[in-house]
Design a protein around this motif. Sequence first.
Motif, PDB file in Angstrom:
ATOM      1  N   TRP A 558      -2.250 -12.421  -3.997  1.00  0.00           N
ATOM      2  CA  TRP A 558      -2.922 -11.544  -4.313  1.00  0.00           C
ATOM      3  C   TRP A 558      -2.120 -10.508  -4.804  1.00  0.00           C
ATOM      4  O   TRP A 558      -1.093  -9.707  -5.440  1.00  0.00           O
ATOM      5  N   ARG A 559      -2.995  -9.266  -4.927  1.00  0.00           N
ATOM      6  CA  ARG A 559      -2.619  -8.063  -6.024  1.00  0.00           C
ATOM      7  C   ARG A 559      -3.279  -6.648  -4.581  1.00  0.00           C
ATOM      8  O   ARG A 559      -2.522  -4.928  -5.181  1.00  0.00           O
ATOM      9  N   GLY A 560      -3.949  -7.182  -3.492  1.00  0.00           N
ATOM     10  CA  GLY A 560      -4.671  -5.746  -2.776  1.00  0.00           C
ATOM     11  C   GLY A 560      -2.795  -5.203  -1.792  1.00  0.00           C
ATOM     12  O   GLY A 560      -2.096  -5.936  -1.918  1.00  0.00           O
ATOM     13  N   GLN A 561      -3.650  -4.200  -1.319  1.00  0.00           N
ATOM     14  CA  GLN A 561      -2.329  -3.298  -0.277  1.00  0.00           C
ATOM     15  C   GLN A 561      -2.766  -3.321   1.198  1.00  0.00           C
ATOM     16  O   GLN A 561      -3.943  -2.657   1.244  1.00  0.00           O
ATOM     17  N   THR A 562      -1.925  -3.655   2.200  1.00  0.00           N
ATOM     18  CA  THR A 562      -2.046  -3.209   3.094  1.00  0.00           C
ATOM     19  C   THR A 562      -0.635  -3.434   3.510  1.00  0.00           C
ATOM     20  O   THR A 562       0.259  -3.468   3.257  1.00  0.00           O
ATOM     21  N   THR A 563      -0.316  -2.772   4.769  1.00  0.00           N
ATOM     22  CA  THR A 563       0.974  -2.349   5.930  1.00  0.00           C
ATOM     23  C   THR A 563       0.752  -3.737   6.690  1.00  0.00           C
ATOM     24  O   THR A 563      -0.113  -4.184   6.924  1.00  0.00           O
ATOM     25  N   GLN A 564       2.463  -4.470   6.965  1.00  0.00           N
ATOM     26  CA  GLN A 564       2.873  -4.829   7.819  1.00  0.00           C
ATOM     27  C   GLN A 564       2.149  -4.873   9.155  1.00  0.00           C
ATOM     28  O   GLN A 564       1.805  -5.647   9.702  1.00  0.00           O
ATOM     29  N   GLY A 565       1.438  -3.782   9.410  1.00  0.00           N
ATOM     30  CA  GLY A 565       0.989  -3.455  10.861  1.00  0.00           C
ATOM     31  C   GLY A 565      -0.278  -4.025  10.662  1.00  0.00           C
ATOM     32  O   GLY A 565      -0.948  -4.313  11.929  1.00  0.00           O
ATOM     33  N   ALA A 566      -0.677  -3.263  10.253  1.00  0.00           N
ATOM     34  CA  ALA A 566      -2.739  -3.747   9.878  1.00  0.00           C
ATOM     35  C   ALA A 566      -2.358  -5.362  10.002  1.00  0.00           C
ATOM     36  O   ALA A 566      -3.737  -5.942  10.407  1.00  0.00           O
ATOM     37  N   LEU A 567      -1.730  -5.819   8.822  1.00  0.00           N
ATOM     38  CA  LEU A 567      -1.850  -7.584   9.135  1.00  0.00           C
ATOM     39  C   LEU A 567      -1.439  -8.154  10.152  1.00  0.00           C
ATOM     40  O   LEU A 567      -2.368  -8.996  10.380  1.00  0.00           O
ATOM     41  N   LYS A 568      -0.478  -7.816  11.252  1.00  0.00           N
ATOM     42  CA  LYS A 568       0.115  -8.571  12.006  1.00  0.00           C
ATOM     43  C   LYS A 568      -0.918  -8.137  13.695  1.00  0.00           C
ATOM     44  O   LYS A 568      -1.615  -9.062  14.292  1.00  0.00           O
TER      45      LYS A 568
END
Lengths: 918, 55
Positions: A558-568
């Motif tokens: 993966w090279r995408g970006q997201t925050t840990q909060g959104a993923l959780k």
Amino acid sequence: MRTELIILGTAFGYLALLFVVAAWGDRRAEQGRSIIGSPTVYALSIAVYCTAWTFYGSVGRAAEYGPSFLLIYLGPTLAMLMAPFVIRKMVRIAARQRISSIADFISARYGKSTSLGALVALMALITITPYIALQLKAITVSHAVLINYPDTANATLMDERFWMDKSLWVALVLAVFIILFGTRHLDASERHEGMVAAIALESLVKLVAFMAVGVFVVFVMFEGPAALFAQVAATPALVDSMRLDNAPGGVTGWVGMLVLAFLAFLTLPRQFQVLVVENVDEQHLTRASWLFPLYMLLINLFVIPIALAGLLLGGSTDDPDSFVLTLPLSAGLEGLPLLVFIGGLSAATGMVIVETIALSTMVSNQLIMPLLLRSRRLHLSTRGELAGWLLGIRRVAIVLILLLGYLYHALIGDSYSLVTIGLVSFAGAAQFAPAMLIGLYWRGATRQGATIGLIAGFLVWCYTLLLPGFAQSGWLDAALLTEGPWGIAWLMPYGLFGLENWDIYTHSLLWSMLANVGLLVGVSLFTRPTPLEQTQAALFTEAMHPNLQTTALSSSLWRGQTTQGALKELLVRYLGAPTTRRVFSHSSTKSAYAADEPATAELITRAEQALAGSLGSASARVLINSVVRGEALDIESILSILDTTSQTLEYNRRLEQKSQELVQIGEELRSANERLRELDRLKDEFVAMVSHELRTPLTSIRAFAEILRDSIELPEEKRQHFLGVIVHESQRLSRLIEEILDLARLESGRLTLNPVPLDLAALARHSIDTIAHLHKERGIELDVNLEADPAMVIGDQDRLEQVIINLLDNAGKFADRDQPKVRLALYRHRRHFRLSVEDNGAGISADERERVFEKFHQIQQDSDIPRGRPKGSGLGLPISRGIIAHLGGRLWVEDAKHLGGACLTLELPAAPDAANPS
Amino acid sequence: MALVAIALLLFCPPLIIVVDRLPSFNVGWLPLYLFSAWAVVIGLTAWLMEHRAGH
């Protein structure tokens, strides 16, 4: 004894036992003591392949078509032989990508395609539901046979209401079982330990039941196979039924059925479930590759005898599918038919359990989830957990699939025999094979190619097998089969394009595979895969590449970006809080959770894998894409990683090779160094010894010379004596120096020899004459025995004489002091002449025999032998051995055979003329 | 792969045609041949796999 109550009590008691075993298996798994971590249990779980179709239908097929029924089991045997190559690869991919079903597998291979996954799930539902119906039908029929024997089962089945049908209640009990033990976890890629344990038990039960009835029929009803086959031999029709001609479609049908069974074994959803999804260790394939074929051989061992016995005793009045039950019933037994019924129940329920789990996973993950994800109500903005809801969907799917199977059995099932339903399903499931197997090895296969190939193959299957079945059942015009649609003969379903008189399954397989494979390859060649497809294709085809086993690669997809909060938030919503905690706790990122911090590539990959295990890879990708900005690695990046790591591996390999070479060279250098040290030590030793040997006569000469110089008035007699000593010591010194020079020349290879043919006997006589005076002085008795005379050898006369004199001199020195005796013998030994010189001295001990040829070595004389014995320089024997070796011979010490002391023997090759005496 | 080739050879024509055409014996040679060949293939696989696993 065969009352309704006992039969039902036994059947449902057996099902209760399955619940207990499954619960026990799950409990042990929770305690960390898994019982499915055994290759034997794995092999037994694969035996879910042997369904009620095997249990009852094999005998029916053997009775009708002879040994061709075995092809259904020889095909899987071939597939298991290829397990180390094909199935191992599938297992590895499934474990890495958290694949939960064959639809998920094919969808993941072609870019995690939602539409392709849905297509495969739909096709599986259509092709496998009749197969589930077949199992329920087997339960109904076997129960009816058991209750009504000797009346036929059909009479009562016709009048039975659906709630009286036992298979409906069995199906409902199975639904409860599957819900309890098949949907304990949302993650479908996790192993169903309890269920697998129950399936392994069922495999044992059906094997024991079938073999029991086989032994009874052969050894009790017929007093052994010889008696049975003797009766068969008296019936020519039965003998002919066991020939190849009786196989449907003859030789072509034989090969076609083998291929069909091979493909179906790999693509049936339940087989994919137990072979791939439930596999806990790749190494288990090693044992299963022969244990499962052995299981199939054993369960089929008595099929032909039972079929022949049924035909002999029952004739054509009984249904061959029921021979397994009717034969023991006809013998008046009560217990064995009940055991057979339980065996058949095992075979049927095992298949239904695994198939329903596989289908429900496909339906929920590939059909329902993608639809729900498109619904606005389920969009991320909606709050609340969906994990429980998703499990509910899967449970409802289980009940619906089982009811669908029951409805098929209740409404349509009577139109087909067991074998017909089974083979039609086989041919349908085989349509998954091209997309799956070609996709495993050809990176160029595209989603469009696979989709169009699958649709085409499925349509051909429908046209050549499903519609003719409907026509035979009377729902379609029977003219379709005989005249073709609208009277077009070359479109007849059983004789497409004029290919008539083939076995219908081989015929269908040929045309459907031609369409399927042809379009998959053809369309793939003219379409461009998406980047994700290319990535997945590389990950599938290169699955066995050693670099893909490294977490470094999987975590960098993966090279995408997201925050840990959104993923959780995403994970909690779809998988629940406990699973989310597991995903975050397993992350190698040791830093604490921070909602605003960016999620690492590894965490995103883990999150996607967790979602894929529960919702399917296609849905997981959709969900991840909804929170991650950016894309997964494209094909170039994957290949670059593979190539880079390949180069690194190659460099490592070369470095390792060089390192090994350096170690080897180091060893050689160390060895050479040790040799040099040894030579240096020997040189020092030699110099010391030479110095010592030279100093002794020199000291003597100097001492006597000083006496002569300083003592002018020395008596003449003394003077003469001292001068004699000086001369003697000078001669000794000269001889010693001469010997040292000889030795040096020998060792450096500069010793010049003049080899000429000579008579060793004559030379021996001359040497004896030379030394005779000395021997006479010492009182030595010399015995000469020249057996070989003449003894022609090639040698240097002077040097050989030097050797012989040296040997005679040494023998004289070491002979007995009181009665010294020496014996010289010359004799022929094969193509050599040997000259030995013995003495009657103390001899030479075994450990001294080689050391006497070392330079300056002096034999230790016994203490009781008085000193004063003439001593040599210690160089005579080394020089003698060197000379003899230069002449192509050898010199050694052995026991004296005649005189009891030492014996030195020299051996020289006979001269060419003497070697071949005419 | 050699084992797969052997199995294919044993289970497919022309070998089964040859066996089928042998003079008749009780129920014929074909069933006996098929079970024997099957057992041989299983035995070879077991030997090969367990031998390799042992190493």
